[in-house]
Design an enzyme around this catalytic site. Structure first.
Site, PDB file in Angstrom:
ATOM      1  N   LYS A 203     -10.389  -0.828  10.535  1.00 47.79           N
ATOM      2  CA  LYS A 203     -10.532  -2.016   9.685  1.00 47.79           C
ATOM      3  C   LYS A 203     -10.888  -3.248  10.519  1.00 47.79           C
ATOM      4  O   LYS A 203     -11.260  -4.282   9.975  1.00 47.79           O
ATOM      5  CB  LYS A 203      -9.243  -2.259   8.899  1.00 47.79           C
ATOM      6  CG  LYS A 203      -8.951  -1.149   7.895  1.00 47.79           C
ATOM      7  CD  LYS A 203      -7.956  -1.570   6.872  1.00 47.79           C
ATOM      8  CE  LYS A 203      -7.227  -0.408   6.241  1.00 47.79           C
ATOM      9  NZ  LYS A 203      -7.996   0.238   5.167  1.00 47.79           N
TER      10      LYS A 203
ATOM     11  N   ASP B 148       3.049  -4.573   8.060  1.00 45.25           N
ATOM     12  CA  ASP B 148       1.828  -3.791   7.922  1.00 45.25           C
ATOM     13  C   ASP B 148       0.665  -4.775   8.024  1.00 45.25           C
ATOM     14  O   ASP B 148       0.394  -5.534   7.090  1.00 45.25           O
ATOM     15  CB  ASP B 148       1.862  -3.074   6.566  1.00 45.25           C
ATOM     16  CG  ASP B 148       0.524  -2.454   6.188  1.00 45.25           C
ATOM     17  OD1 ASP B 148      -0.461  -2.657   6.918  1.00 45.25           O
ATOM     18  OD2 ASP B 148       0.481  -1.781   5.141  1.00 45.25           O
TER      19      ASP B 148
ATOM     20  N   GLN C  20      -4.575  -5.210   6.818  1.00 42.56           N
ATOM     21  CA  GLN C  20      -5.575  -6.091   6.203  1.00 42.56           C
ATOM     22  C   GLN C  20      -5.543  -7.505   6.788  1.00 42.56           C
ATOM     23  O   GLN C  20      -6.251  -8.380   6.300  1.00 42.56           O
ATOM     24  CB  GLN C  20      -5.350  -6.161   4.683  1.00 42.56           C
ATOM     25  CG  GLN C  20      -5.517  -4.844   3.965  1.00 42.56           C
ATOM     26  CD  GLN C  20      -6.950  -4.313   3.966  1.00 42.56           C
ATOM     27  OE1 GLN C  20      -7.889  -5.017   4.350  1.00 42.56           O
ATOM     28  NE2 GLN C  20      -7.125  -3.077   3.542  1.00 42.56           N
TER      29      GLN C  20
ATOM     30  N   HIS D  78       0.876  -1.187   0.000  1.00 41.46           N
ATOM     31  CA  HIS D  78       0.000   0.000   0.000  1.00 41.46           C
ATOM     32  C   HIS D  78       0.908   1.231   0.000  1.00 41.46           C
ATOM     33  O   HIS D  78       2.026   1.182   0.518  1.00 41.46           O
ATOM     34  CB  HIS D  78      -0.831  -0.057   1.288  1.00 41.46           C
ATOM     35  CG  HIS D  78      -1.853   1.020   1.432  1.00 41.46           C
ATOM     36  ND1 HIS D  78      -1.565   2.278   1.897  1.00 41.46           N
ATOM     37  CD2 HIS D  78      -3.186   1.009   1.191  1.00 41.46           C
ATOM     38  CE1 HIS D  78      -2.676   2.994   1.939  1.00 41.46           C
ATOM     39  NE2 HIS D  78      -3.676   2.247   1.519  1.00 41.46           N
TER      40      HIS D  78
ATOM     41  N   CYS E 213      -4.880   2.682  -3.574  1.00 47.22           N
ATOM     42  CA  CYS E 213      -3.634   3.159  -2.946  1.00 47.22           C
ATOM     43  C   CYS E 213      -2.524   2.135  -3.121  1.00 47.22           C
ATOM     44  O   CYS E 213      -1.710   1.928  -2.190  1.00 47.22           O
ATOM     45  CB  CYS E 213      -3.832   3.499  -1.475  1.00 47.22           C
ATOM     46  SG  CYS E 213      -5.122   4.706  -1.187  1.00 47.22           S
TER      47      CYS E 213
HETATM   48  N1  C6P Z   1      -6.292   0.543   2.870  1.00 47.17           N
HETATM   49  C1  C6P Z   1      -8.135   0.203   1.337  1.00 47.17           C
HETATM   50  O1  C6P Z   1      -9.230   0.510   0.829  1.00 47.17           O
HETATM   51  P1  C6P Z   1      -4.935   3.702   7.272  1.00 47.17           P
HETATM   52  O2  C6P Z   1      -5.539   4.555   6.182  1.00 47.17           O
HETATM   53  O3  C6P Z   1      -3.758   4.364   7.915  1.00 47.17           O
HETATM   54  O4  C6P Z   1      -5.942   3.202   8.241  1.00 47.17           O
HETATM   55  O5  C6P Z   1      -4.410   2.370   6.551  1.00 47.17           O
HETATM   56  C2  C6P Z   1      -3.524   2.444   5.490  1.00 47.17           C
HETATM   57  C3  C6P Z   1      -3.287   1.090   4.932  1.00 47.17           C
HETATM   58  C4  C6P Z   1      -2.059   0.504   5.113  1.00 47.17           C
HETATM   59  N2  C6P Z   1      -1.799  -0.737   4.662  1.00 47.17           N
HETATM   60  C5  C6P Z   1      -2.717  -1.456   4.014  1.00 47.17           C
HETATM   61  C6  C6P Z   1      -2.383  -2.832   3.549  1.00 47.17           C
HETATM   62  C7  C6P Z   1      -3.983  -0.907   3.780  1.00 47.17           C
HETATM   63  O6  C6P Z   1      -4.897  -1.633   3.147  1.00 47.17           O
HETATM   64  C8  C6P Z   1      -4.276   0.412   4.238  1.00 47.17           C
HETATM   65  C9  C6P Z   1      -5.600   1.060   3.959  1.00 47.17           C
HETATM   66  C10 C6P Z   1      -7.630   0.993   2.517  1.00 47.17           C
HETATM   67  O7  C6P Z   1      -7.458  -0.730   0.903  1.00 47.17           O
HETATM   68  C11 C6P Z   1      -7.734   2.463   2.292  1.00 47.17           C
HETATM   69  S1  C6P Z   1      -6.686   3.019   0.997  1.00 47.17           S
END
Ligand code: C6P
Length: 407
Positions: A226, A200, A203, A123, A364
């Site tokens: 999430k 990370d 997910q 991401h 993203c």
């Molecule tokens: N992915 C998606 O629709 P935040 O925004 O900080 O809570 O998470 C960022 C992030 C980091 N790593 C991974 C693997 C992610 O999937 C995400 C966020 C969302 O896939 C929003 S772009």
């Protein structure tokens, strides 16, 4: 009692809403998950009975608020099976967690000609902070390749670990492909080369139990929103030895021990990394969310979702002209796809008319789109409250999309 998605679904008031006059088919939990009543009620209760600033007041209300806030720290420790609660740092989300590590651990340990190793499926929030750090330090960002199924090339990853590598930053589960990475194996490879690893977990945590001690990693990041908690809150777990050695991230109140105009000293971990008044109610909501998923049982959730993912993958194959992007052998939650001759945004817009919520775009993860030579995909993502009926509605909706474009 065995996990039952139909029953769990009733915990989520949102499913009483109609979208475009139809029952909501929510297939965008990878973007952000819906909230169970337990979380909504816990936050309302906290604000109604226990809200004050934390770690500051000598009065009972502040003690209550501090207790609830610190209670979540212990819940997050248990959730990740981290050795100590002081290794849990509350942040705004995964993005801030990674930026924190880049700005502190990264700035300390990465110098000119050093390397940071990531993968092609990251991401943006696990790419750009490292890119900026590398630019600042004259270091290099190295990228481990993925194959045509979206699985990581583990051998290539191993070869990219060199004496110059100072950190590996890897997603546990890819948001654009659904690939589950063999993180224990990657950590083992990296550690054998003396390289610390950040994972990370944005997910991963809604879909499977995570044990940071079993994974052996150095840092693990996830976002509350999430995993059925409120947005604006997240967790960075780091080994105490790293956190203690790292300089502060943001500065101000709470993170200090002493301040004078001549200089300041830092509070103990985790407070050293928690400058300013945090999202107190959000952290309490996260605690309720962790209780909720733990109560259902992550192994049971995982079993339900694996079965549903297999069902959905097969069902989507029946849609003519549909190509799944991301067919790695080990996947979680995510079905990214394109439909011949139809732009993903059109897919999303027509599905919306049926009350079906999917995400369309690059998610993203633009390098993933480039790797598969597509401008964007439509993405359906599953969570514990999804059922076969949701998948059937998606397939029927996609047939409708095809019908609209066949005219
Ligand atoms: N992915 C998606 O629709 P935040 O925004 O900080 O809570 O998470 C960022 C992030 C980091 N790593 C991974 C693997 C992610 O999937 C995400 C966020 C969302 O896939 C929003 S772009």
């Amino acid at each position: 009692m065995a996990f039952n998605a139909e029953i769990a679904r009733k915990d989520f008031p949102i499913f009483e809403e109609k979208m475009r006059g139809k029952p909501l088919v929510f297939l965008d939990s990878a973007a952000s998950a819906q909230k169970p009543r337990a979380v909504i009620d816990a936050m309302a209760r906290f604000y109604s009975t226990s809200y004050a600033n934390i770690h500051r007041g000598v009065y009972e209300l502040s003690e209550r608020a501090t207790g609830a806030f610190e209670g979540t720290r212990e819940k997050a420790r248990a959730f990740l099976n981290a050795p100590e609660a002081r290794e849990i740092v509350f942040v705004r989300g995964t993005t801030e967690a990674i930026n924190l590590v880049a700005a502190t651990f990264g700035r300390t340990h990465i110098g000119a000609d050093d390397e940071v190793l990531i993968t092609h499926m990251e991401h943006h929030s696990n790419i750009v902070p490292w890119q900026l750090l590398c630019e600042e330090k004259g270091a290099r960002l190295r990228v481990a390749p993925i194959d045509d199924r979206g699985a990581l090339d583990v051998e290539a990853f191993g070869k990219l670990l060199t004496p110059r590598t100072k950190l590996a930053a890897i997603s546990h589960v890819s948001n654009a492909l659904g690939t589950v990475n063999p993180v224990s194996e990657l950590v083992e490879l990296a550690h054998a080369a003396g390289v610390p690893v950040l994972i990370d977990g944005a997910q991963a945590v809604p879909h499977q139990a995570v044990d940071v001690q079993a994974l052996g990693c150095d840092f693990y990041a996830f976002s509350s929103h999430k995993v059925f908690g409120p947005s604006g809150v997240g967790v960075l777990w780091g080994k105490a030895e790293h956190l203690e050695a790292m300089p502060p991230y943001q500065s101000g109140g709470e993170m200090i021990l002493t301040v004078s105009f001549e200089g300041s000293t830092w509070n103990e971990i985790p407070h050293k990394f928690e400058a300013g008044t945090p999202d107190i109610g959000g952290v309490v909501g996260l605690g309720a969310a962790l209780d909720y998923v733990t109560g259902l049982g992550l192994d049971a959730i995982s079993a339900h979702e694996s079965e549903l993912l297999a069902y959905a993958s097969q069902a989507l194959e029946t849609v003519r002209g549909l190509r799944l992007i991301g067919t790695a052998p080990h996947k979680a939650s995510v079905l990214s796809f394109v439909l011949d001759g139809i732009h993903p945004h059109d897919i999303g817009t027509i599905l919306d008319q049926e009350g079906i919520a999917v995400r369309t775009g690059h998610h993203c993860a633009q390098p993933v789109m480039q790797r598969f030579d597509v401008p964007a995909t439509a993405r359906a993502s599953l969570a514990l409250y999804n059922t076969r009926a949701d998948v059937d509605a998606l397939v029927a909706g996609l047939e409708r999309v095809r019908g609209v474009f066949a005219r």
